[in-house]
Write a protein that holds these residues in place. Structure first.
Motif, PDB file in Angstrom:
ATOM      1  N   HIS A 180       0.836  -1.191   0.000  1.00 27.71           N
ATOM      2  CA  HIS A 180       0.000   0.000   0.000  1.00 27.71           C
ATOM      3  C   HIS A 180       0.875   1.246   0.000  1.00 27.71           C
ATOM      4  CE1 HIS A 180      -3.466  -2.443   0.513  1.00 27.71           C
ATOM      5  NE2 HIS A 180      -3.228  -2.771   1.778  1.00 27.71           N
ATOM      6  N   THR A 181       0.340   2.315  -0.546  1.00 23.24           N
ATOM      7  CA  THR A 181       1.063   3.589  -0.490  1.00 23.24           C
ATOM      8  C   THR A 181       1.143   4.056   0.958  1.00 23.24           C
ATOM      9  OG1 THR A 181      -1.000   4.776  -0.921  1.00 23.24           O
ATOM     10  CG2 THR A 181       0.404   4.251  -2.820  1.00 23.24           C
ATOM     11  N   LEU A 182       2.107   4.904   1.225  1.00 26.76           N
ATOM     12  CA  LEU A 182       2.346   5.398   2.586  1.00 26.76           C
ATOM     13  C   LEU A 182       1.575   6.709   2.756  1.00 26.76           C
ATOM     14  CD1 LEU A 182       4.163   4.578   5.051  1.00 26.76           C
ATOM     15  CD2 LEU A 182       5.754   6.337   4.260  1.00 26.76           C
ATOM     16  N   ASP A 183       0.562   6.679   3.610  1.00 28.07           N
ATOM     17  CA  ASP A 183      -0.332   7.833   3.769  1.00 28.07           C
ATOM     18  C   ASP A 183       0.274   8.834   4.760  1.00 28.07           C
ATOM     19  OD1 ASP A 183      -2.574   9.362   3.321  1.00 28.07           O
ATOM     20  OD2 ASP A 183      -3.834   8.267   4.735  1.00 28.07           O
ATOM     21  N   TRP A 184       1.486   9.258   4.487  1.00 21.02           N
ATOM     22  CA  TRP A 184       2.259  10.019   5.482  1.00 21.02           C
ATOM     23  C   TRP A 184       1.845  11.486   5.596  1.00 21.02           C
ATOM     24  CZ3 TRP A 184       5.862  14.008   4.381  1.00 21.02           C
ATOM     25  CH2 TRP A 184       6.048  14.278   3.026  1.00 21.02           C
ATOM     26  N   GLN A 185       1.060  11.978   4.647  1.00 22.21           N
ATOM     27  CA  GLN A 185       0.627  13.375   4.719  1.00 22.21           C
ATOM     28  C   GLN A 185      -0.779  13.508   5.308  1.00 22.21           C
ATOM     29  OE1 GLN A 185       2.432  16.000   1.515  1.00 22.21           O
ATOM     30  NE2 GLN A 185       2.424  14.043   0.418  1.00 22.21           N
ATOM     31  N   ASN A 186      -1.341  12.386   5.742  1.00 20.43           N
ATOM     32  CA  ASN A 186      -2.609  12.388   6.463  1.00 20.43           C
ATOM     33  C   ASN A 186      -2.326  12.738   7.930  1.00 20.43           C
ATOM     34  OD1 ASN A 186      -4.953  11.672   7.914  1.00 20.43           O
ATOM     35  ND2 ASN A 186      -5.389   9.937   6.579  1.00 20.43           N
ATOM     36  N   LEU A 231      10.061   6.049  -2.623  1.00 24.53           N
ATOM     37  CA  LEU A 231       9.522   7.315  -3.124  1.00 24.53           C
ATOM     38  C   LEU A 231       8.207   7.111  -3.885  1.00 24.53           C
ATOM     39  CD1 LEU A 231      12.715   9.294  -4.233  1.00 24.53           C
ATOM     40  CD2 LEU A 231      11.320   9.631  -2.182  1.00 24.53           C
ATOM     41  N   PRO A 232       8.101   6.081  -4.745  1.00 28.36           N
ATOM     42  CA  PRO A 232       6.801   5.856  -5.386  1.00 28.36           C
ATOM     43  C   PRO A 232       5.672   5.569  -4.395  1.00 28.36           C
ATOM     44  CG  PRO A 232       8.519   4.749  -6.619  1.00 28.36           C
ATOM     45  CD  PRO A 232       9.160   5.254  -5.357  1.00 28.36           C
ATOM     46  N   LEU A 233       5.970   4.929  -3.273  1.00 27.09           N
ATOM     47  CA  LEU A 233       4.939   4.674  -2.275  1.00 27.09           C
ATOM     48  C   LEU A 233       4.603   5.927  -1.475  1.00 27.09           C
ATOM     49  CD1 LEU A 233       6.006   1.154  -0.938  1.00 27.09           C
ATOM     50  CD2 LEU A 233       4.056   1.695  -2.406  1.00 27.09           C
ATOM     51  N   MET A 234       5.567   6.817  -1.319  1.00 27.84           N
ATOM     52  CA  MET A 234       5.328   8.071  -0.616  1.00 27.84           C
ATOM     53  C   MET A 234       4.631   9.096  -1.499  1.00 27.84           C
ATOM     54  SD  MET A 234       8.776   8.746   1.670  1.00 27.84           S
ATOM     55  CE  MET A 234       8.160  10.337   2.261  1.00 27.84           C
ATOM     56  N   PHE A 235       4.910   9.047  -2.806  1.00 28.28           N
ATOM     57  CA  PHE A 235       4.374  10.041  -3.738  1.00 28.28           C
ATOM     58  C   PHE A 235       3.719   9.330  -4.940  1.00 28.28           C
ATOM     59  CE2 PHE A 235       8.083  11.776  -1.551  1.00 28.28           C
ATOM     60  CZ  PHE A 235       7.564  12.941  -1.002  1.00 28.28           C
ATOM     61  N   PRO A 236       2.657   8.586  -4.679  1.00 25.80           N
ATOM     62  CA  PRO A 236       2.077   7.752  -5.743  1.00 25.80           C
ATOM     63  C   PRO A 236       1.472   8.546  -6.896  1.00 25.80           C
ATOM     64  CG  PRO A 236       0.648   7.801  -3.811  1.00 25.80           C
ATOM     65  CD  PRO A 236       1.924   8.460  -3.404  1.00 25.80           C
ATOM     66  N   ASP A 237       1.140   9.812  -6.661  1.00 27.36           N
ATOM     67  CA  ASP A 237       0.498  10.614  -7.707  1.00 27.36           C
ATOM     68  C   ASP A 237       1.482  11.513  -8.448  1.00 27.36           C
ATOM     69  OD1 ASP A 237      -2.013   9.560  -6.993  1.00 27.36           O
ATOM     70  OD2 ASP A 237      -2.205  11.034  -5.384  1.00 27.36           O
ATOM     71  N   ASP A 238       2.751  11.426  -8.098  1.00 29.70           N
ATOM     72  CA  ASP A 238       3.778  12.241  -8.754  1.00 29.70           C
ATOM     73  C   ASP A 238       4.271  11.486  -9.992  1.00 29.70           C
ATOM     74  OD1 ASP A 238       6.235  13.481  -9.519  1.00 29.70           O
ATOM     75  OD2 ASP A 238       6.415  14.356  -7.514  1.00 29.70           O
ATOM     76  N   VAL A 239       3.906  11.971 -11.163  1.00 35.03           N
ATOM     77  CA  VAL A 239       4.242  11.251 -12.401  1.00 35.03           C
ATOM     78  C   VAL A 239       5.747  11.212 -12.633  1.00 35.03           C
ATOM     79  CG1 VAL A 239       2.025  11.679 -13.505  1.00 35.03           C
ATOM     80  CG2 VAL A 239       3.870  13.349 -13.776  1.00 35.03           C
ATOM     81  N   ASP A 240       6.459  12.214 -12.171  1.00 36.90           N
ATOM     82  CA  ASP A 240       7.909  12.222 -12.363  1.00 36.90           C
ATOM     83  C   ASP A 240       8.589  11.180 -11.478  1.00 36.90           C
ATOM     84  OD1 ASP A 240       7.810  14.167 -14.297  1.00 36.90           O
ATOM     85  OD2 ASP A 240       8.283  15.828 -12.954  1.00 36.90           O
ATOM     86  N   VAL A 241       8.073  10.986 -10.280  1.00 40.80           N
ATOM     87  CA  VAL A 241       8.607   9.931  -9.416  1.00 40.80           C
ATOM     88  C   VAL A 241       8.394   8.568 -10.065  1.00 40.80           C
ATOM     89  CG1 VAL A 241       8.260   8.732  -7.208  1.00 40.80           C
ATOM     90  CG2 VAL A 241       8.414  11.220  -7.257  1.00 40.80           C
ATOM     91  N   GLN A 242       7.227   8.360 -10.637  1.00 46.84           N
ATOM     92  CA  GLN A 242       6.949   7.098 -11.314  1.00 46.84           C
ATOM     93  C   GLN A 242       7.830   6.935 -12.556  1.00 46.84           C
ATOM     94  OE1 GLN A 242       4.939   4.912  -9.805  1.00 46.84           O
ATOM     95  NE2 GLN A 242       4.512   6.428  -8.216  1.00 46.84           N
TER      96      GLN A 242
END
Length: 452
Positions: free
Chosen positions: A22-28, A302-313
């Motif tokens: 699962h992605t890391l919901d660290w900004q919640n 990083l992809p798990l921390m920022f799943p919506d960042d297309v550049d990270v992907q």
């Protein structure tokens, strides 16, 4: 009568499905809610208590089980929640419990991700300010390296680190264990050497899975502490017709700060590094990093921390372990096998953060291509972790964790012992207590090719 999985209330014992992360919901905001965290720790610790498969991994699990076994009720309910932090402090996020042991990882309904739960706990501790200054400094690799890499300073630091009485003073003052091997600092770092290392006029040859030219994310460790490793990488890749360009600039990948729980510092590193790497990808480069933990940071964390960042992907999809890259080329007939020198017997340790990448044993496979070379593979944690092995309170435990690896190397009586992780190599060297030092696999390949 056998259990019926369709029966209402039935709970599966384990899962045969492939693990998912699962992605890391660290900004919640709830991520940092201590009461919410303690509730989840209690849930997971109780499941771990009922299973105990991970008792032989890191020291987190023996710590947890000892707390329970020494409690009044012999159950988790009589363990003080203030003692939960003792379990957290011994987790160094190797991911081996998740990858190799736990039967309850997602998609199992119990949804156990012990490493990321420990990461959440570390983040809560960091947010509270419950972190030692020593640990902040040990994980500030760019800052420490920029100072310790100054020519005069590097010589002083390396000398001090080699004198036992001074190290004993440092243990008392700074909490760095006197017996821990500390990395040397090279003022003649990789970035200074780079202009004299490259072949000219190399033309990239793409294959089905590689673009044939790579950008090297040097890493802070590979620049100042292990430049010979990166020098060998450049020489081996270019011997195989793969042009190599080092990144114009970079910061630490963020793994040390992540292990500290400083997720905002991880974000800052990501914000600096990702645009630079994306530009290289747009220019036609694949990306390689020499340190498994750094590769894993870009491939997984990083992809798990920022799943919506297309550049990270985008960076995730272009990032390779160097031996993974070479073996992809070999599969397409684009790797030279004009080896000049046998390596004899190699005891090869597979770092945890390389195993987590799920790419197979590419380093072993490439070493085995060298004629008259045998490779004894060791798949067990060295116990180093970057900082865990050097801290006064955990060094002895780290050596105990790594002892099975050291024993296997000693019993093998190899011509070389090696690990993709230079720090794991040092940990093994520390346990062996011999004059024989580790040789990085890429340096072994340089030897095998006979490259000056």
């Amino acid at each position: 009568m056998s259990a019926d999985p369709k029966r209402e209330g039935y709970k599966k014992e384990g899962s045969l499905e492939a693990p998912t992360r699962h992605t890391l919901d660290w900004q919640n905001p709830d991520f940092y809610n201590e009461q919410s965290l303690l509730t989840e720790l209690e849930r997971v610790f109780d499941i771990c208590h009922g299973c105990r498969r991970c008792f032989k991994l890191c020291h987190s699990f023996p710590t947890l089980f000892d707390l329970i076994d020494e409690s009044e009720s012999l159950e988790l309910d009589s363990v003080a929640k203030s003692d939960y932090w003792k379990v957290v402090d011994h987790c160094y996020l190797c991911d081996m419990c998740y990858m190799t042991m736990c039967p309850y990882v997602p998609p199992h309904e119990w949804n156990i991700d012990f490493p990321h739960l420990m990461l959440r706990a570390k983040a809560v501790k960091f947010k509270k300010g419950d972190v030692k200054l020593r640990d902040k400094l040990l994980t500030s690799t760019d800052l420490v390296g920029s100072i310790a890499g100054i020519p005069v300073v590097a010589g002083i630091v390396n000398t001090v680190n080699s004198i036992k009485p001074l190290r004993q003073v440092a243990e008392k003052v700074a909490g760095i264990h006197a017996d821990a091997i500390l990395p040397k600092f090279h003022s003649d770092n990789l970035r200074k050497r780079d202009k004299n290392l490259h072949q000219v006029n190399l033309t990239p040859t793409p294959t089905a899975n590689t673009r044939g030219k790579v950008a090297l994310f040097v890493t802070c460790y590979g620049n100042r502490n292990a430049p010979d490793m990166n020098e060998a990488l450049i020489k081996v890749f270019e011997h195989n017709g793969i042009p190599v360009k080092i990144t114009e600039k970079e910061r630490c990948c963020g793994m040390p700060k992540m292990e500290l729980g400083d997720l905002e510092a991880v974000k800052a590193s990501k914000t600096f590094n990702i645009p630079i790497l994306c530009k290289l990808i747009d220019d036609g480069y694949d990306i390689v990093t020499p340190i498994p933990s750094c590769t894993l940071m870009f491939k997984q964390e990083l992809p798990l921390m920022f799943p919506d960042d297309v550049d990270v992907q985008k960076v995730k999809n272009a990032m390779y372990d160097p031996f993974e890259y070479l073996m992809l080329r070999h599969k397409e007939g684009a790797l030279k096998t004009d080896f000049k020198q046998s390596l004899g017997k190699v005891a090869y340790h597979v770092p945890c953060h390389l195993r987590v990448q799920n790419i197979g044993l590419k380093t072993r496979d490439l070493l085995k291509l060298v004629p008259n070379t045998t490779v004894e593979t060791i798949e067990r944690c060295s116990g180093h972790d970057g900082t865990y092995a050097v801290k006064a309170e955990t060094h002895v435990i780290s050596m105990k964790i790594g002892k099975p690896v050291v024993t296997q190397v000693a019993n093998a009586k190899p011509d070389y012992f090696s690990s993709d992780c230079p720090m794991a190599g040092d940990q093994i060297h520390n346990g062996l207590q011999t004059e024989q030092e580790p040789t990085h696999p890429m340096i072994l390949m340089r030897k095998a090719y006979g490259i000056e």
